[in-house]
Design a protein around this motif. Structure first.
Motif, short mmCIF file in Angstrom:
data_model
loop_
_atom_site.label_atom_id
_atom_site.label_comp_id
_atom_site.label_asym_id
_atom_site.label_seq_id
_atom_site.Cartn_x
_atom_site.Cartn_y
_atom_site.Cartn_z
N TRP A 97 16.24 -9.98 38.86
CA TRP A 97 15.66 -8.71 39.28
C TRP A 97 16.77 -7.76 39.73
O TRP A 97 17.79 -8.19 40.26
N CYS A 98 16.56 -6.49 39.51
CA CYS A 98 17.39 -5.43 40.08
C CYS A 98 16.46 -4.45 40.78
O CYS A 98 15.25 -4.43 40.52
N ALA A 99 17.01 -3.66 41.67
CA ALA A 99 16.20 -2.71 42.42
C ALA A 99 16.84 -1.33 42.39
O ALA A 99 18.07 -1.21 42.40
N PHE A 100 16.00 -0.31 42.35
CA PHE A 100 16.47 1.08 42.42
C PHE A 100 15.63 1.78 43.48
O PHE A 100 14.42 1.91 43.32
N LEU A 101 16.28 2.20 44.57
CA LEU A 101 15.60 2.92 45.63
C LEU A 101 15.67 4.41 45.36
O LEU A 101 16.76 4.99 45.34
N ASP A 102 14.52 5.00 45.12
CA ASP A 102 14.40 6.36 44.59
C ASP A 102 13.58 7.22 45.54
O ASP A 102 12.41 7.53 45.26
N PRO A 103 14.14 7.64 46.68
CA PRO A 103 13.35 8.40 47.65
C PRO A 103 12.87 9.76 47.15
O PRO A 103 11.89 10.29 47.66
N SER A 104 13.55 10.32 46.15
CA SER A 104 13.10 11.61 45.61
C SER A 104 11.96 11.45 44.61
O SER A 104 11.33 12.42 44.22
N GLY A 105 11.69 10.20 44.18
CA GLY A 105 10.60 9.95 43.25
C GLY A 105 10.81 10.59 41.90
O GLY A 105 9.84 11.01 41.25
N THR A 106 12.06 10.63 41.42
CA THR A 106 12.35 11.34 40.18
C THR A 106 12.86 10.45 39.06
O THR A 106 13.19 10.95 37.99
N LEU A 107 12.96 9.15 39.30
CA LEU A 107 13.44 8.26 38.23
C LEU A 107 12.43 8.28 37.08
O LEU A 107 11.23 8.15 37.29
N TYR A 108 12.94 8.44 35.86
CA TYR A 108 12.10 8.67 34.68
C TYR A 108 12.04 7.39 33.86
O TYR A 108 13.05 6.94 33.30
N GLY A 109 10.85 6.80 33.77
CA GLY A 109 10.67 5.50 33.13
C GLY A 109 11.21 5.38 31.72
O GLY A 109 11.96 4.45 31.42
N PRO A 110 10.86 6.31 30.80
CA PRO A 110 11.39 6.21 29.43
C PRO A 110 12.91 6.25 29.38
O PRO A 110 13.53 5.58 28.55
N GLY A 111 13.52 7.03 30.26
CA GLY A 111 14.98 7.07 30.30
C GLY A 111 15.57 5.77 30.79
O GLY A 111 16.61 5.31 30.31
#
Length: 271
Positions: A97-111
């Motif tokens: 597993w890896c984790a990405f903490l994204d407080p701005s809520g802008t990580l784009y799934g397809p990318g």
């Protein structure tokens, strides 16, 4: 009846000469695979080469300090997740597993998928800025993720305004959580932000893209003193595909290793 010994333990008791007659060499099963203590690849050989560990150090907190847009740091963070997942599988283990903490809520799934990260093994958490440090500590201290990327940068139009002074103690605890392991924590920070004290990270790498085709990399801090002057690496901004067009996919592995670093343009939704 006592439980039988593990098969590998039994083999280790046999004379090496006897094993050699049958073509068996302890520890050779994963020969050619990347050793677990090797530097964590950023996905492109040209960039790995300018770093002290030929990639990012394991068992450490690393700061990627970005001049300019957040897509650069996000692309590199995702590339590191992909490398950790691939390396574990190549060593014969299960995909971590890896984790990405994204407080701005802008990580784009397809990318993210285009970056080659296994989505089924990526934990995306979107805490508030106020809860970010608590959530980061909980994830890292759980020892569940090979790589944890913590976005302290945000995106253009939606700056997180994180007070890095308050992260001095947090970073020390994060470092304790990964010390002596193969796990790594990556902090994405804004290089232009003023700070009274540097974060107590094992390594701080400053990255800047002064022009469309060039990336400047400088190791500004290293716990072993291996700092470096700014070095240039070829850089190409692309669309949704990390690996480029079909002609590059047909190239040999040696040719692909020498290709410029590529930045995904569509890994974040801009505010």
């Amino acid at each position: 009846m006592a439980p039988s010994a593990h098969p590998l333990k039994r083999l280790e008791r046999l004379p090496a000469a006897s094993l050699g007659q049958h073509g068996v060499s302890i520890g050779s099963v994963l020969r050619g695979a990347e050793p677990e203590n090797a530097g964590l690849s950023l996905g492109v050989e040209a960039l790995n080469r300018v770093l002290p560990d030929h990639g990012l150090p394991r068992g450490a907190v690393i700061e990627l300090s970005i001049h300019g847009g957040s897509a650069l740091g996000t692309s590199l963070g995702l590339a590191t997740c992909r490398s950790a997942q691939q390396a574990a599988v190549e060593r014969g283990g299960s995909m971590p597993w890896c984790a990405f903490l994204d407080p701005s809520g802008t990580l784009y799934g397809p990318g993210v998928a285009a970056a080659g990260v296994a989505l089924e093994r990526l934990l995306v958490v979107r805490p508030s800025v106020e809860a970010l440090s608590r959530v980061a500590l909980r994830i890292v201290e759980s020892a569940a993720c090979a790589v944890t990327v913590i976005d302290l940068l945000g995106v253009p139009g939606q700056s997180l305004a994180v007070n890095l002074t308050g992260w001095l103690r947090v970073v020390r605890r994060l470092a304790m959580g990964v010390d002596g392991t193969a796990r790594s924590v990556i902090l994405l920070t804004d290089a232009s932000e003023q700070r009274p004290l540097p974060l107590p990270v094992a390594q701080r790498i400053e990255l800047e893209r002064p022009s469309e085709g060039k990336l400047v990399v400088r190791v500004a801090k290293d716990k072993q003193g291996r700092v470096s002057a700014p070095r240039s690496v070829a850089w190409v901004r692309t669309g949704p595909a990390w690996k480029g067009d079909s002609s590059e996919q047909r190239a040999s592995s040696e040719q692909r290793a020498s290709h410029p670093v590529r930045e995904l343009a569509d890994v974040r939704r801009l505010a």
